[in-house]
Scaffold this active site. Structure first.
Site, PDB file in Angstrom:
ATOM      1  CD  GLU A 109      -2.845   0.317   8.227  1.00 35.96           C
ATOM      2  OE1 GLU A 109      -1.824   0.971   7.924  1.00 35.96           O
ATOM      3  OE2 GLU A 109      -3.878   0.286   7.506  1.00 35.96           O
ATOM      4  CG  HIS A 134      -1.916  -1.077   1.266  1.00 40.35           C
ATOM      5  ND1 HIS A 134      -3.257  -0.862   1.036  1.00 40.35           N
ATOM      6  CD2 HIS A 134      -1.784  -2.409   1.488  1.00 40.35           C
ATOM      7  CE1 HIS A 134      -3.911  -2.018   1.123  1.00 40.35           C
ATOM      8  NE2 HIS A 134      -3.027  -2.969   1.397  1.00 40.35           N
ATOM      9  CG  MET A 148      -7.840  -8.891   7.680  1.00 40.71           C
ATOM     10  SD  MET A 148      -6.100  -8.942   8.167  1.00 40.71           S
ATOM     11  CE  MET A 148      -5.837 -10.720   8.273  1.00 40.71           C
ATOM     12  CG  ASN A 203      -4.575 -17.001   1.077  1.00 40.33           C
ATOM     13  OD1 ASN A 203      -4.720 -15.782   0.930  1.00 40.33           O
ATOM     14  ND2 ASN A 203      -5.064 -17.663   2.107  1.00 40.33           N
ATOM     15  CG  HIS A 260      -6.127  -2.375   6.640  1.00 42.25           C
ATOM     16  ND1 HIS A 260      -5.105  -1.728   5.971  1.00 42.25           N
ATOM     17  CD2 HIS A 260      -6.688  -3.236   5.748  1.00 42.25           C
ATOM     18  CE1 HIS A 260      -5.046  -2.188   4.724  1.00 42.25           C
ATOM     19  NE2 HIS A 260      -5.991  -3.096   4.564  1.00 42.25           N
ATOM     20  CG  HIS A 295       1.167  -9.289   3.511  1.00 36.41           C
ATOM     21  ND1 HIS A 295      -0.167  -9.057   3.226  1.00 36.41           N
ATOM     22  CD2 HIS A 295       1.833  -8.185   3.084  1.00 36.41           C
ATOM     23  CE1 HIS A 295      -0.299  -7.872   2.665  1.00 36.41           C
ATOM     24  NE2 HIS A 295       0.893  -7.324   2.557  1.00 36.41           N
TER      25      HIS A 295
END
Length: 304
Positions: A109, A84, A239, A263, A106, A277
């Protein structure tokens, strides 16, 4: 109108006092933030795009672009996640004035949901009519494979089940009604057009449709949690996204959403494989060309 200055927070009353619940911000402060941006760009976008993990390359495709780092925009949070970049990019995408969030915010964060969704309201005031949201998600549906593109037809907002919602707090009718309807949040016509585009471009076999479940993160889900989500009807899990869509529908935007299945979720106990990730970014990079083609063509159809 409140003058927004760099470093100023947006959870203040018109007299400068902080709201007790800290969950909302004034319409006037959003107008000032919007004017700050409009004074610095010649573009007047009608389409907004939120780029998910590893999908920021779409913003780089905008022609005649003008970009603003989040940390330079008064009142904006900053993105801290790999994949990002953290820029708001204005420009022309396939002939259509567009603004892209090159990275989103998010809850994990440390931001409140209202603040994560705040840029959607900025887009509304800028003049955006249609919002495209993208994300990277884990596949719960056993028919999905990593690299599939899931058109979102509905979502399950788990933070909302616990009372955490971007609309929580005092409602300002200038944004929308106190109790907005969120059924049919994802525009049916745009979903059909996206399928047609994918078929025309030759990767229709990788297009699916399903329900996206939003969880808080940042840890990936346990096997039992994933099994519960699947029983509840979720096809993919991530998320982000649901709070942005809620804010968009509240203020009258048309919404299209898609998830890149990066995934296959680990649904069995006592296996060595686990989500990570790096796998998300690798799959995003592998399929980004198809995603960019799909969205670029969709934007042109929206304008029509």
């Amino acid at each position: 109108m409140i003058e927004i200055k760099r470093g100023m927070t947006l959870d203040a009353e018109s007299d400068g006092s902080v709201r007790e619940d800290g969950s909302m911000y004034s319409y006037e402060s959003m107008q000032s933030l919007t004017q700050y941006l409009l004074d610095r760009t010649k573009h007047r976008p009608s389409v907004g795009v939120i780029c998910g993990s590893g999908m920021g390359g779409l913003a780089d495709m905008l022609e005649d672009n003008e970009s603003f780092a989040y940390n330079e925009i008064p009142g904006f949070p900053t993105s801290t996640v790999a994949g990002h970049k953290g820029r708001l990019v204005f420009g022309i995408l396939n002939g259509v004035p567009t603004v892209c969030m090159q990275g989103r915010f998010h809850v994990y964060e440390g931001y409140s949901l209202w603040k994560c969704a705040m840029p959607v309201r900025v887009m509304k005031l800028i003049g955006v009519k249609t919002l495209i949201v993208t994300n990277a998600a884990g596949g719960l549906n056993s028919d999905f494979r990593a690299g599939d593109i899931m058109i979102i037809k509905d979502h399950i907002n788990f933070p909302g089940f616990a009372g955490d919602n971007p609309l929580r707090g005092r409602n300002d009718e200038r944004w929308g009604p106190r109790f907005p309807a969120i059924n049919n949040a994802y525009d049916l016509k745009l979903r059909k057009i996206a399928r047609e585009i994918a078929e025309d471009l030759g990767f229709g076999e990788h297009i699916t449709e399903g329900v996206y479940a939003m969880v808080g993160g940042p840890c990936y889900e346990t096997v039992s949690e994933l099994r519960a989500l699947k029983i509840l009807g979720a096809d993919a899990v991530g998320m982000s996204t649901a709070h942005e869509v809620i804010a968009a529908k509240h203020c009258g935007l048309r919404v299209f959403g898609l998830s890149l299945i990066t995934n296959e979720c680990v649904m069995e106990y006592d296996v060595e494989r686990s989500a990570n990730h790096a796998e998300v970014l690798e799959t995003s990079n592998r399929r980004k060309a198809d995603l960019e083609k799909l969205i670029t063509n969709l934007v042109a159809r929206i304008q029509e």
